[in-house]
Scaffold this active site. Structure first.
Site, PDB file in Angstrom:
ATOM      1  N   GLY A 199       0.004   8.494  11.831  1.00  0.00           N
ATOM      2  CA  GLY A 199      -0.041   8.733  10.396  1.00  0.00           C
ATOM      3  C   GLY A 199      -1.454   8.642   9.850  1.00  0.00           C
ATOM      4  O   GLY A 199      -2.381   8.176  10.536  1.00  0.00           O
ATOM      5  N   GLN A 200      -1.635   9.039   8.603  1.00  0.00           N
ATOM      6  CA  GLN A 200      -2.974   9.099   8.018  1.00  0.00           C
ATOM      7  C   GLN A 200      -3.637   7.725   7.938  1.00  0.00           C
ATOM      8  O   GLN A 200      -4.784   7.548   8.375  1.00  0.00           O
ATOM      9  CB  GLN A 200      -2.906   9.726   6.620  1.00  0.00           C
ATOM     10  CG  GLN A 200      -2.435  11.166   6.607  1.00  0.00           C
ATOM     11  CD  GLN A 200      -2.521  11.772   5.223  1.00  0.00           C
ATOM     12  OE1 GLN A 200      -3.587  12.176   4.768  1.00  0.00           O
ATOM     13  NE2 GLN A 200      -1.396  11.838   4.526  1.00  0.00           N
TER      14      GLN A 200
ATOM     15  N   ASP B  16       9.967   1.706  17.722  1.00  0.00           N
ATOM     16  CA  ASP B  16      10.737   2.686  16.957  1.00  0.00           C
ATOM     17  C   ASP B  16      11.298   2.011  15.715  1.00  0.00           C
ATOM     18  O   ASP B  16      12.111   1.088  15.809  1.00  0.00           O
ATOM     19  CB  ASP B  16      11.861   3.237  17.829  1.00  0.00           C
ATOM     20  CG  ASP B  16      12.585   4.406  17.181  1.00  0.00           C
ATOM     21  OD1 ASP B  16      12.429   4.609  15.960  1.00  0.00           O
ATOM     22  OD2 ASP B  16      13.318   5.106  17.903  1.00  0.00           O
ATOM     23  N   LEU B  17      10.876   2.490  14.540  1.00  0.00           N
ATOM     24  CA  LEU B  17      11.324   1.849  13.300  1.00  0.00           C
ATOM     25  C   LEU B  17      12.808   2.065  13.023  1.00  0.00           C
ATOM     26  O   LEU B  17      13.365   1.406  12.146  1.00  0.00           O
ATOM     27  CB  LEU B  17      10.493   2.333  12.107  1.00  0.00           C
ATOM     28  CG  LEU B  17       9.249   1.487  11.798  1.00  0.00           C
ATOM     29  CD1 LEU B  17       8.203   1.642  12.894  1.00  0.00           C
ATOM     30  CD2 LEU B  17       8.659   1.862  10.450  1.00  0.00           C
TER      31      LEU B  17
ATOM     32  N   ALA C 101       6.236   4.890   8.214  1.00  0.00           N
ATOM     33  CA  ALA C 101       7.324   5.086   7.261  1.00  0.00           C
ATOM     34  C   ALA C 101       7.987   6.430   7.489  1.00  0.00           C
ATOM     35  O   ALA C 101       7.434   7.318   8.145  1.00  0.00           O
ATOM     36  CB  ALA C 101       6.801   5.016   5.824  1.00  0.00           C
TER      37      ALA C 101
ATOM     38  N   THR D 230       4.566   2.666  -2.172  1.00  0.00           N
ATOM     39  CA  THR D 230       4.341   3.903  -2.911  1.00  0.00           C
ATOM     40  C   THR D 230       4.631   3.763  -4.400  1.00  0.00           C
ATOM     41  O   THR D 230       5.418   2.910  -4.811  1.00  0.00           O
ATOM     42  CB  THR D 230       5.248   5.015  -2.338  1.00  0.00           C
ATOM     43  OG1 THR D 230       5.170   6.184  -3.155  1.00  0.00           O
ATOM     44  CG2 THR D 230       6.705   4.565  -2.312  1.00  0.00           C
TER      45      THR D 230
ATOM     46  N   TYR E 227      13.800   8.735  -1.254  1.00  0.00           N
ATOM     47  CA  TYR E 227      12.608   8.138  -0.648  1.00  0.00           C
ATOM     48  C   TYR E 227      12.175   6.899  -1.421  1.00  0.00           C
ATOM     49  O   TYR E 227      11.918   5.842  -0.832  1.00  0.00           O
ATOM     50  CB  TYR E 227      11.483   9.174  -0.614  1.00  0.00           C
ATOM     51  CG  TYR E 227      10.132   8.611  -0.232  1.00  0.00           C
ATOM     52  CD1 TYR E 227       9.872   8.184   1.067  1.00  0.00           C
ATOM     53  CD2 TYR E 227       9.108   8.510  -1.179  1.00  0.00           C
ATOM     54  CE1 TYR E 227       8.636   7.673   1.418  1.00  0.00           C
ATOM     55  CE2 TYR E 227       7.867   8.003  -0.834  1.00  0.00           C
ATOM     56  CZ  TYR E 227       7.635   7.583   0.456  1.00  0.00           C
ATOM     57  OH  TYR E 227       6.406   7.071   0.794  1.00  0.00           O
TER      58      TYR E 227
ATOM     59  N   LYS F 258      12.008   2.969  -0.067  1.00  0.00           N
ATOM     60  CA  LYS F 258      10.758   2.203  -0.083  1.00  0.00           C
ATOM     61  C   LYS F 258      10.908   0.935  -0.921  1.00  0.00           C
ATOM     62  O   LYS F 258      10.351  -0.122  -0.582  1.00  0.00           O
ATOM     63  CB  LYS F 258       9.609   3.068  -0.610  1.00  0.00           C
ATOM     64  CG  LYS F 258       9.190   4.192   0.327  1.00  0.00           C
ATOM     65  CD  LYS F 258       8.621   3.691   1.649  1.00  0.00           C
ATOM     66  CE  LYS F 258       7.235   3.097   1.475  1.00  0.00           C
ATOM     67  NZ  LYS F 258       6.620   2.698   2.777  1.00  0.00           N
TER      68      LYS F 258
ATOM     69  N   TRP G 222      -0.543   9.768  -3.446  1.00  0.00           N
ATOM     70  CA  TRP G 222      -1.250  11.019  -3.162  1.00  0.00           C
ATOM     71  C   TRP G 222      -2.276  10.861  -2.031  1.00  0.00           C
ATOM     72  O   TRP G 222      -3.459  11.199  -2.180  1.00  0.00           O
ATOM     73  CB  TRP G 222      -1.943  11.518  -4.428  1.00  0.00           C
ATOM     74  CG  TRP G 222      -1.051  11.949  -5.557  1.00  0.00           C
ATOM     75  CD1 TRP G 222       0.255  11.567  -5.764  1.00  0.00           C
ATOM     76  CD2 TRP G 222      -1.392  12.816  -6.633  1.00  0.00           C
ATOM     77  NE1 TRP G 222       0.731  12.144  -6.915  1.00  0.00           N
ATOM     78  CE2 TRP G 222      -0.249  12.926  -7.474  1.00  0.00           C
ATOM     79  CE3 TRP G 222      -2.540  13.500  -6.996  1.00  0.00           C
ATOM     80  CZ2 TRP G 222      -0.237  13.698  -8.632  1.00  0.00           C
ATOM     81  CZ3 TRP G 222      -2.530  14.270  -8.147  1.00  0.00           C
ATOM     82  CH2 TRP G 222      -1.385  14.378  -8.956  1.00  0.00           C
TER      83      TRP G 222
END
Length: 283
Positions: A10-11, A31-32, A55, A96, A120, A124, A145
């Protein structure tokens, strides 16, 4: 400082690996969708801090897969937090702005009531509630973002579209703070160090780029900095329907993070310049 990270590709997880010597766990080793296994990895590790940067982020698909998203975004971080609490390990969880209603024009404060408007956001929020209830030393970092030179994000999408189009219509009534993943990673690492030094540090905080802009204005700045001749026309959200409701207001108030951790909100235009430099010869 030995840091265990959930997430590998992920980022934010990618940026954490670029900025620090960490152990990053991908799906093959953590593994989530199996929260108990994630907790077992923590229990067996020798880490000083755990950061959850993984996530289920497919916002639209979550409308049909909320149960799956709930396990990954809700049950897994809850299990991680309990495992950290059991061994006295600080835990940082990335969340988020989608936990809010997305209305109004004021930046969301940590103390504002939550009211997620899509699946989503609900999953979260479940993760946040589970982390807090675990009772250990934890910090929740809400952001918005996210963009970087890695993975899929708005910046890379705009650059790709600009290869074949000289005009684009982009949503102009959703306002938020684009946030470089590199800055999120830097903030999380600083928080980790401070939490190790001070067991009283933690809590829920916001971290969003400044200044706030619309997606259309963000796109315009991308093309300006990238020297690409693309005309951007702003359109309302109603003209770009999606399965999941998107927040019109994603502004984030970062006061508590600056007060408690001395971490200021990032200038996203500077971060964008760094990302574009990295992508200069690839898109």
């Amino acid at each position: 400082m030995r840091i265990l990270i959930f997430g590998k590709t992920g980022q934010v997880a990618t940026e954490l690996q670029l900025q620090a010597d960490v152990v990053a766990l991908g799906r093959d080793s953590a593994d989530l969708s199996d929260p108990a296994a994630c907790a077992a990895v923590i229990a067996a590790s020798d880490c000083d801090v755990v950061i959850n940067a993984a996530a289920y982020t497919a916002v639209d698909r979550a409308e049909q897969e909320e149960a799956v998203a709930h396990v990954i975004n809700g049950d897994a971080p809850t299990a991680m937090a309990h495992a950290c609490a059991a061994r006295g390990t600080p835990f940082i969880h990335i969340s988020t702005d989608y936990v809010f209603a997305g209305t109004g024009t004021d930046p969301w404060r940590v103390s504002d009531p939550v009211a997620p408007q899509n699946a989503y956001g609900r999953t979260k929020l479940a993760g946040e509630e589970g982390v807090r209830a675990a009772g250990g030393q934890s910090a929740i970092l809400r952001t918005s973002w996210v963009f970087s030179a890695h993975g899929n994000n708005f910046v890379k999408t705009m650059l790709r579209l600009s290869q074949t189009r000289d005009a684009l219509s982009v949503v102009a009534d959703q306002i938020g703070g684009p946030t470089p993943a590199a800055d999120i990673a830097k903030a999380a690492l600083s928080m980790a160090q401070q939490m190790l030094s001070d067991p009283n540090k933690g809590g829920t905080h916001h971290f969003g780029g400044t200044p706030a802009v619309s997606w259309a204005d963000f796109a315009t700045e991308i093309f300006t900095q990238a020297n690409r001749a693309v005309t951007v026309s702003g359109i309302p959200t109603a003209d770009y329907p999606t399965p999941a409701c998107r927040p019109l207001n994603s502004r984030m108030d970062g006061t508590t993070l600056e007060t408690d951790f001395n971490i200021a909100q990032p200038d996203w235009k500077t971060g964008l310049g760094c990302v574009l430099k990295t992508l200069e010869h690839t898109i």
